[in-house]
Write an enzyme that holds these catalytic residues in place. Sequence first.
Site, short mmCIF file in Angstrom:
data_model
loop_
_atom_site.label_atom_id
_atom_site.label_comp_id
_atom_site.label_asym_id
_atom_site.label_seq_id
_atom_site.Cartn_x
_atom_site.Cartn_y
_atom_site.Cartn_z
N LYS A 128 57.52 31.33 61.69
CA LYS A 128 58.77 30.86 62.29
C LYS A 128 58.72 30.84 63.82
O LYS A 128 59.46 30.11 64.45
CB LYS A 128 59.94 31.69 61.78
CG LYS A 128 60.16 31.42 60.29
CD LYS A 128 61.37 32.10 59.73
CE LYS A 128 61.61 31.63 58.30
NZ LYS A 128 60.57 32.13 57.37
C1 PLP Z 1 60.36 31.57 56.15
C2 PLP Z 1 59.08 31.93 55.49
C3 PLP Z 1 58.57 31.17 54.40
C4 PLP Z 1 59.31 30.00 53.80
O1 PLP Z 1 59.33 28.88 54.65
P1 PLP Z 1 60.38 27.69 54.40
O2 PLP Z 1 60.27 26.82 55.60
O3 PLP Z 1 61.72 28.33 54.27
O4 PLP Z 1 59.96 26.99 53.15
C5 PLP Z 1 57.34 31.54 53.87
N1 PLP Z 1 56.66 32.62 54.33
C6 PLP Z 1 57.11 33.37 55.37
C7 PLP Z 1 56.33 34.55 55.82
C8 PLP Z 1 58.34 33.05 55.99
O5 PLP Z 1 58.79 33.82 57.01
#
Ligand code: PLP
Length: 458
Positions: free
Chosen positions: A110
């Site tokens: 993120k």
């Molecule tokens: C947010 C997240 C996901 C999921 O990603 P999306 O964009 O919501 O599909 C997967 N793995 C981790 C470690 C995350 O922080």
Amino acid sequence: MRYVSTRGKVPAVSFKDAVMMGLADDGGLLVPESVPAFTADELTKLSALDYPSLAYGIISRFATDIEPAKLKDIIEKSYAAFDTEEVIPVVRKGGLYIAEIFHGPTFAFKDIALQFLGNLFEHILEERGEKLNIVGATSGDTGSAAIYGVRGRKNIRIFILHPKGRVSPVQEMQMTSVTDENVFNLALDGTFDDCQDIVKEIFGDLKFKHDFSLGAVNSINWARVLAQIVYYFWCSFRAAENGRKPIFIVPTGNFGNIFAGYYAKLMGLPVEKFILATNENNILSRFINDGDYTAKEVVATYSPSMDIQIASNFERYLYFFYDKDASKVEELMKTLKTEKGIKFPAADIAKVQQEFGTYSAANEETEAVIASFYKSTGYIIDPHTACGVAAGLKLKTESPVICLSTAHPAKFPDVVMKAAGKAPEKPAGIIRLEGLPRKVADIPKDTETVKEFIRRNV
Ligand SMILES: *Cc1c(COP(=O)(O)O)cnc(C)c1O
């Protein structure tokens, strides 16, 4: 480039307005009016660039109302915060390519979007002479990445609610060790759902929202998708094998990450297939397998950032899948709301399956894959990544397989320790936080008290 709503009921807006707006006023999600495409020659040129230059080459097609030198500066600043100059190393392990998209300040993918969004917000607010107060709830990863995205920035304050004692110790340390004066951590006496309900109630008070210039950083912001498009190009270039198109495996919750990949393909990036990996919360796997998009209860798993039922970015996919038919999207979203699910016709699903495969890994398999992958390669993966690697190890294909590794294993040491019998090595960016002073306010499960806290601190 202008931006329109997936529900078609608001006039087109500029990139900067789309970033500040988040959700469109008709309840839809903003998407670019047209898809900028790259030719094969342009792709060859992009493949030679370093990460920030590649990011500029792609993002500049969308952020057309930001002056080029400024945009370059925003992008460079965002990726200078990563702990490796490559930004995203792509390593080869056990016959798979593992794309480590977790090298940002909070060690989950993120950061790639939220570092960019933080810099973008700061620029737009400064230019407009406005202020923004971000309010959000987190179960762990998003909150810390958002805090690191805006810490110390001018004209922005951030208030993040987390359920006290219910986020992982690393996540809690990452959030509360940020003592910048514009960052406020609220440890709520309740669950993640309580935190979310309070945030929803606060945003529902339109006068309060307006008076205090509240904003959100959720995954529906186009700028977040945009920043994620870049690494699909980056990873493809690094896994090029005799011109064979790659398969991407994407651990998925809100469909934000994988949607960025799908959009990269629309832009001309050759991709053989996307494999959408889920845990026991497998609504998207059921959609791809049988056209059944029906929400069930969320269950807690080893991969908490994928413990989601309704995927907020899915609407963007439907918009493109149905050839930008906004009234079709509106009708489907209405059905979802009233019937808590959508059943798609078999003919449509056959078409979906040409582009998407899926795999759902339960806790036992996640644990087994972390263990076996460590045993065979000496490489430790986190439980989210393990859901994808589980799918990758079962594939029989000649194509290069790229598994997106969405978090550093040191963020989830307990599961890793249990599975592999070895604690993941902590990166310097986590060790550095140990013993730092904490800034966090305990708060009761009461919306008025939270509002009062915001009022006192803006
Ligand atoms: C947010 C997240 C996901 C999921 O990603 P999306 O964009 O919501 O599909 C997967 N793995 C981790 C470690 C995350 O922080």
